[in-house]
Design a protein around this motif. Sequence first.
Motif, short mmCIF file in Angstrom:
data_model
loop_
_atom_site.label_atom_id
_atom_site.label_comp_id
_atom_site.label_asym_id
_atom_site.label_seq_id
_atom_site.Cartn_x
_atom_site.Cartn_y
_atom_site.Cartn_z
N ASP A 46 15.24 -0.81 -2.30
CA ASP A 46 15.64 -1.54 -1.09
C ASP A 46 16.98 -2.23 -1.30
O ASP A 46 17.82 -2.26 -0.38
CB ASP A 46 14.57 -2.58 -0.73
CG ASP A 46 13.27 -1.93 -0.28
OD1 ASP A 46 13.29 -0.74 0.06
OD2 ASP A 46 12.23 -2.62 -0.30
N TYR B 130 -4.73 -6.07 -11.39
CA TYR B 130 -5.03 -4.99 -10.45
C TYR B 130 -5.86 -3.92 -11.16
O TYR B 130 -5.50 -3.47 -12.26
CB TYR B 130 -3.73 -4.37 -9.92
CG TYR B 130 -3.06 -5.24 -8.88
CD1 TYR B 130 -3.32 -5.06 -7.52
CD2 TYR B 130 -2.18 -6.25 -9.26
CE1 TYR B 130 -2.70 -5.86 -6.57
CE2 TYR B 130 -1.57 -7.06 -8.32
CZ TYR B 130 -1.83 -6.86 -6.97
OH TYR B 130 -1.24 -7.66 -6.03
N THR C 71 -2.22 -3.09 -13.64
CA THR C 71 -1.31 -4.16 -13.24
C THR C 71 0.14 -3.82 -13.57
O THR C 71 1.04 -3.98 -12.74
CB THR C 71 -1.71 -5.48 -13.92
OG1 THR C 71 -3.08 -5.76 -13.63
CG2 THR C 71 -0.84 -6.63 -13.43
N ARG D 89 -8.03 -6.36 -6.62
CA ARG D 89 -7.59 -7.42 -7.54
C ARG D 89 -8.79 -8.08 -8.21
O ARG D 89 -9.81 -8.33 -7.57
CB ARG D 89 -6.77 -8.46 -6.77
CG ARG D 89 -5.40 -7.97 -6.34
CD ARG D 89 -4.77 -8.88 -5.31
NE ARG D 89 -5.50 -8.79 -4.03
CZ ARG D 89 -5.17 -9.50 -2.95
NH1 ARG D 89 -4.16 -10.36 -3.00
NH2 ARG D 89 -5.85 -9.37 -1.83
N ALA E 91 10.51 -0.31 -6.01
CA ALA E 91 10.67 -0.42 -4.56
C ALA E 91 11.72 -1.47 -4.21
O ALA E 91 12.55 -1.26 -3.32
CB ALA E 91 9.33 -0.77 -3.92
N LYS E 92 11.69 -2.61 -4.93
CA LYS E 92 12.69 -3.65 -4.68
C LYS E 92 14.09 -3.18 -5.03
O LYS E 92 15.06 -3.46 -4.31
CB LYS E 92 12.33 -4.91 -5.48
CG LYS E 92 11.08 -5.64 -4.99
CD LYS E 92 10.77 -6.84 -5.87
CE LYS E 92 9.51 -7.56 -5.39
NZ LYS E 92 9.17 -8.71 -6.28
N ARG F 34 1.52 -1.08 -11.28
CA ARG F 34 1.83 -1.60 -9.95
C ARG F 34 3.10 -2.44 -9.97
O ARG F 34 3.92 -2.37 -9.06
CB ARG F 34 0.66 -2.44 -9.40
CG ARG F 34 -0.48 -1.62 -8.85
CD ARG F 34 -1.49 -2.54 -8.17
NE ARG F 34 -0.88 -3.27 -7.07
CZ ARG F 34 -0.97 -2.92 -5.79
NH1 ARG F 34 -1.64 -1.84 -5.45
NH2 ARG F 34 -0.40 -3.65 -4.85
N GLN F 35 3.25 -3.24 -11.04
CA GLN F 35 4.45 -4.07 -11.15
C GLN F 35 5.70 -3.20 -11.24
O GLN F 35 6.73 -3.48 -10.63
CB GLN F 35 4.36 -4.98 -12.38
CG GLN F 35 5.50 -5.98 -12.49
CD GLN F 35 5.56 -6.93 -11.31
OE1 GLN F 35 4.56 -7.54 -10.96
NE2 GLN F 35 6.73 -7.04 -10.69
N THR F 36 5.59 -2.10 -12.00
CA THR F 36 6.71 -1.18 -12.12
C THR F 36 7.04 -0.55 -10.77
O THR F 36 8.21 -0.44 -10.39
CB THR F 36 6.38 -0.07 -13.14
OG1 THR F 36 6.13 -0.66 -14.42
CG2 THR F 36 7.54 0.92 -13.26
N GLN F 37 6.00 -0.17 -10.02
CA GLN F 37 6.21 0.41 -8.70
C GLN F 37 6.87 -0.58 -7.75
O GLN F 37 7.77 -0.23 -6.98
CB GLN F 37 4.87 0.89 -8.12
CG GLN F 37 4.27 2.07 -8.84
CD GLN F 37 2.87 2.40 -8.36
OE1 GLN F 37 2.20 1.57 -7.74
NE2 GLN F 37 2.42 3.62 -8.63
N GLU F 38 6.42 -1.84 -7.82
CA GLU F 38 7.02 -2.87 -6.95
C GLU F 38 8.47 -3.12 -7.33
O GLU F 38 9.33 -3.30 -6.46
CB GLU F 38 6.20 -4.16 -7.05
CG GLU F 38 4.81 -4.07 -6.42
CD GLU F 38 4.00 -5.34 -6.61
OE1 GLU F 38 4.56 -6.30 -7.18
OE2 GLU F 38 2.83 -5.38 -6.18
N ASP F 39 8.74 -3.15 -8.65
CA ASP F 39 10.12 -3.36 -9.10
C ASP F 39 11.02 -2.22 -8.63
O ASP F 39 12.17 -2.44 -8.21
CB ASP F 39 10.17 -3.47 -10.62
CG ASP F 39 9.53 -4.75 -11.13
OD1 ASP F 39 9.33 -5.67 -10.31
OD2 ASP F 39 9.20 -4.83 -12.34
#
Length: 245
Positions: free
Chosen positions: A93, A53, A79, A43, A89-90, A82-87
């Motif tokens: 889930d 990121y 960045t 970061r 993943a959420k 990563r945000q797309t990957q986190e979205d």
Amino acid sequence: SAPWRRWAGKDAVAQIHPEDRDRVRKVFQETLQTGVGQRIEYRFLLADGTVRYIESQGNFVRGDTGQLSKVVSIGRDITERRQTQEDLAKARDAAVSSARLKAEFLANMSHEIRTPINGVIGMTNLLLHTQLNKQQRDFAETTRASADALLAIINDILDFSKIEAGKLSFEILDFDLRDVVEGTLEMLVGQAETKGLELAGSVPAEVPTRLRGDPGRLRQVLTNLVSNAIKFTERGEVDVRVSQE
């Protein structure tokens, strides 16, 4: 871009997020010692406090004598990736949680509904063994056939929810094959009579009938096969024959 130009000529390492700084230093030290460039993510703090990121790759620059002259590290802003990957993943889930809740709901509702439906079927069978006129018997048989069909749907829903939850299992019970076959045909005879069809079945004497397994699953298979046979037979009869392989 303007936010990055503010750091031109400054100590970039000082702008690395404090929690990542030691890790980045360690990677660069290993790069200097081994001569092998490494890829690293960390970061980076902009002047306005924004966190970005960065994915960085170290590359060696050697002098005229072949000796290591310096290490040039090229950083790329990842960045948004990563945000797309986190979205994603959420979202994954949330989908998994939703599927689990749906499966639990279906299983619970199927059990709750199946109890009164079995009561309707049982009382209708008792009613059919009493003195009824032709119209009353027709009504009662239609009620039983409808209740049987509804129970089959409920059982399918229960099985589907169990499959989703990874809990579908088979029972190992002692049962009589002849009872399963005759009971299934008895349940579907009204459906056949409605279409003007004869429904017959036989278990030859040479076929063993005292078996171990899941009579409920076998009954489901027979019910599906015979129901489809009745559905797609326009005239004549549906004959269920059991043989041993």
